[in-house]
Design an enzyme around this catalytic site. Structure first.
Site, PDB file in Angstrom:
ATOM      1  N   SER A 284      56.728  43.210  38.686  1.00  0.00           N
ATOM      2  CA  SER A 284      55.441  43.252  37.971  1.00  0.00           C
ATOM      3  C   SER A 284      55.678  43.720  36.539  1.00  0.00           C
ATOM      4  O   SER A 284      56.710  44.350  36.256  1.00  0.00           O
ATOM      5  CB  SER A 284      54.518  44.254  38.670  1.00  0.00           C
TER       6      SER A 284
ATOM      7  N   TYR B  51      52.580  52.760  42.739  1.00  0.00           N
ATOM      8  CA  TYR B  51      52.823  51.308  42.738  1.00  0.00           C
ATOM      9  C   TYR B  51      53.865  50.920  41.689  1.00  0.00           C
ATOM     10  O   TYR B  51      54.789  50.154  41.970  1.00  0.00           O
ATOM     11  CB  TYR B  51      51.506  50.589  42.474  1.00  0.00           C
TER      12      TYR B  51
END
Ligand code: NAD
Ligand code: MG
Length: 319
Positions: free
Chosen positions: A211, A224
């Protein structure tokens, strides 16, 4: 050469016709700015894990647009989180490129999964759904075993499932919540790759989901973000380890993409309203816009790609 059954020949000719007309059709240029919905989005919350078909607007996973060209004919793929979002877009593209596909998802996502399985069948490929929670090591092993049994082998593994929960402060993250993020995003790929590896032949591909959070973490995604940095690292480490065996390992690092993960606790409602506003096109990506990256990373033509992280963030993020 194996003889084609008349059913196979029919499927082939339908596929051939689609490819031929796709090749002959002049494609008008599409302006990326206006191609998809822009913020402001309506505030919306669904309890985790959320359902793509209940989102407003419903994300585009390539259902009506992706046309295959046999780039993955004969491949056998396992995609975790293949019911919705980026995993669904990859599953649709893979089936239309000629691969048989197993998708994994949580039991409460069966209605999203059924839509994907129907699309795989419509593409003339075999599609199987294996629901189950990836935080469980023995389930991860069973998933790989069952996928191999159903597909008759395994060539492509996409560790796409992921959990993201926004938290204003580290003090708000319980050990249980931290554990969910770590188990889903880091342990599950570890367990799944270990179970799959003995069955992967030279030419096979493993793909992880990193990401923009790996490179530029948001203040509210403490747990995360670090799992995505870990994913980037495991991809690069494993690529070196498995290169000599002819197995490729790559990652995809999306920026803001309109998926159920975001509206089921991944972002605050304030951020949902302006989601994707800070990209060069002023809008989030749609899962369909990432599908061809997964095809490229798995097909024979992508043979020099290993240890790479392919960015898809609409002009922001690294790499
Ligand atoms: P999504 O919600 O559509 O897909 C994520 C899937 O993960 C779910 O459908 C669910 O099936 C699966 N999942 C979560 N916990 C699970 C568990 N315990 N057991 C089994 N399955 C579980 O959202 P998405 O955005 O398409 O997410 C796919 C991947 O892309 C994730 O790894 C995510 O971190 C990554 N990603 C997304 C974005 C984005 O903006 N949407 C950006 C960067 C990276
Ligand atoms: Mg889902």
């Amino acid at each position: 050469m194996e003889k084609l059954t008349s059913e196979d020949a029919m499927k082939l000719s339908t596929q051939d016709k689609k490819i031929k007309s796709n090749f002959e059709e002049i494609k008008p240029l599409e302006d990326p700015r206006g191609k998809y919905p822009k913020p402001p989005f309506e505030r919306q919350f669904q309890p985790f894990p959320g359902l793509a078909h209940n989102m407003n607007p419903v994300p585009d996973h390539g259902e009506d647009s992706y046309i295959g060209a046999g780039r993955l004919k004969g491949r056998k793929a396992l995609i975790t989180g293949g019911d919705s979002g980026i995993g669904r877009a990859a599953a649709i593209a893979y089936a239309r490129e000629g691969a048989d596909v197993v998708i994994n998802y949580l039991p409460e996502e069966q209605s999203d999964a059924d839509q994907v399985l129907e699309l795989i069948e419509k593409a003339g490929q075999k599609g199987f759904g294996i629901p189950g929670d990836l935080r469980n090591e023995s389930f991860c092993k069973e998933l790989v075993g069952q996928a191999i049994e159903k597909l008759g082998g395994l060539d492509i593994l996409i560790n796409n499932a992921g959990h993201q929960k926004t938290n204003e402060s580290i003090l708000d993250i319980s050990t249980e919540a931290f554990d969910r993020t770590m188990k889903t995003n880091i342990y599950a790929p570890f367990w799944i790759i270990k179970a799959a590896l003995p069955h992967l032949r030279p030419g096979s591909s493993i793909i992880g989901l990193s990401s923009v959070q790996a490179y530029d973490p948001s203040e509210d995604l403490y747990d995360y973000a670090q799992t995505k940095a870990a994913t980037t690292s495991y991809v690069k480490s494993l690529a070196k380890q498995l290169g000599p065996k002819g197995i490729r390992v790559n990652g995809v690092a999306p920026g803001p993409v309109w998926t159920a993960l975001e509206i089921s606790g991944g972002q605050t409602q304030e951020k949902i309203e302006v989601f994707g506003e800070d990209t060069a096109f002023g809008r989030p990506g749609q899962p369909a816009e990432l599908a061809s990256i997964f095809v490229h990373l798995a097909e024979n033509v992508g043979s020099f790609a290993t240890g790479q992280i392919y960015g898809s963030a609409g002009g922001s993020g690294q790499p």
